[in-house]
Design an enzyme around this catalytic site. Sequence first.
Site, PDB file in Angstrom:
ATOM      1  N   LYS A  11       0.815  -1.216   0.000  1.00 24.47           N
ATOM      2  CA  LYS A  11       0.000   0.000   0.000  1.00 24.47           C
ATOM      3  C   LYS A  11       0.854   1.275   0.000  1.00 24.47           C
ATOM      4  CE  LYS A  11      -3.960  -2.208   2.239  1.00 24.47           C
ATOM      5  NZ  LYS A  11      -4.885  -2.130   3.394  1.00 24.47           N
ATOM      6  N   PHE A  59     -15.799   2.852   6.604  1.00 27.42           N
ATOM      7  CA  PHE A  59     -14.424   3.218   6.264  1.00 27.42           C
ATOM      8  C   PHE A  59     -14.157   3.271   4.759  1.00 27.42           C
ATOM      9  CE2 PHE A  59     -14.502  -1.411   6.967  1.00 27.42           C
ATOM     10  CZ  PHE A  59     -13.977  -1.867   5.766  1.00 27.42           C
ATOM     11  N   ARG A  87      -1.195 -14.458   4.207  1.00 25.81           N
ATOM     12  CA  ARG A  87      -1.972 -13.841   5.288  1.00 25.81           C
ATOM     13  C   ARG A  87      -1.239 -13.984   6.631  1.00 25.81           C
ATOM     14  NH1 ARG A  87      -6.198 -11.525   3.831  1.00 25.81           N
ATOM     15  NH2 ARG A  87      -7.188 -11.468   5.873  1.00 25.81           N
ATOM     16  N   THR A  93      -5.021  -7.488  10.543  1.00 23.06           N
ATOM     17  CA  THR A  93      -5.370  -6.233   9.872  1.00 23.06           C
ATOM     18  C   THR A  93      -4.976  -5.035  10.721  1.00 23.06           C
ATOM     19  OG1 THR A  93      -7.211  -7.337   8.765  1.00 23.06           O
ATOM     20  CG2 THR A  93      -7.274  -4.932   8.844  1.00 23.06           C
ATOM     21  N   ARG A 104       2.799  -6.323   9.079  1.00 22.64           N
ATOM     22  CA  ARG A 104       2.028  -5.227   9.682  1.00 22.64           C
ATOM     23  C   ARG A 104       2.566  -4.838  11.054  1.00 22.64           C
ATOM     24  NH1 ARG A 104      -3.601  -7.547   7.384  1.00 22.64           N
ATOM     25  NH2 ARG A 104      -3.710  -6.286   5.481  1.00 22.64           N
ATOM     26  N   ASN A 114      -2.068   0.191   6.843  1.00 19.50           N
ATOM     27  CA  ASN A 114      -1.556  -1.078   7.373  1.00 19.50           C
ATOM     28  C   ASN A 114      -0.652  -1.841   6.410  1.00 19.50           C
ATOM     29  OD1 ASN A 114      -3.513  -2.071   5.649  1.00 19.50           O
ATOM     30  ND2 ASN A 114      -4.618  -3.231   7.215  1.00 19.50           N
ATOM     31  N   HIS A 117      -2.065  -5.527   1.501  1.00 17.75           N
ATOM     32  CA  HIS A 117      -3.356  -6.193   1.281  1.00 17.75           C
ATOM     33  C   HIS A 117      -3.047  -7.583   0.754  1.00 17.75           C
ATOM     34  CE1 HIS A 117      -7.387  -7.031  -0.402  1.00 17.75           C
ATOM     35  NE2 HIS A 117      -6.701  -7.578  -1.392  1.00 17.75           N
TER      36      HIS A 117
END
EC number: 2.7.4.6
Length: 143
Positions: A11, A59, A87, A93, A104, A114, A117
């Site tokens: 991100k 959000f 993951r 998250t 993260r 964060n 994705h």
Amino acid sequence: MVIERTLSIIKPDAVAKNIIGEIYTRFENAGLRIVAARMLHLSKEQAQEFYTVHKDRPFYNDLVGFMTSGPVMVQVLEGENAIARNREIMGATNPKEAVPGTIRADFAENIDANAVHGSDGSGTAEQEINFFFKSEDICPRIG
């Protein structure tokens, strides 16, 4: 042995910190291979379409704004149980709940910024990969 593919996005917050290479190292150290990758700056329309599943969530607008705030790095990861493995190395998250040593926990600022994705299932992975890549853009590296 189940070889899967999953979509990963680094991100804007992580791209701005110049930690793409560190994140790629984590993917590779976990046995995942990068079989397609590109950097792009998402348009508002692209972000809205990609995150349409969240359009009724409070959000959503902030998420779209964040994902269009700077360039992202999008990649397809391939490997044994790639979806679950990605993951796991991403972490929770909310970075405050993420296990130390996950992406993260180590790099994310907060639940909104964060860092990464990752697809949450096989159906989602296929849909998300097809959103960003044509089949000819993917270069299998099994071996």
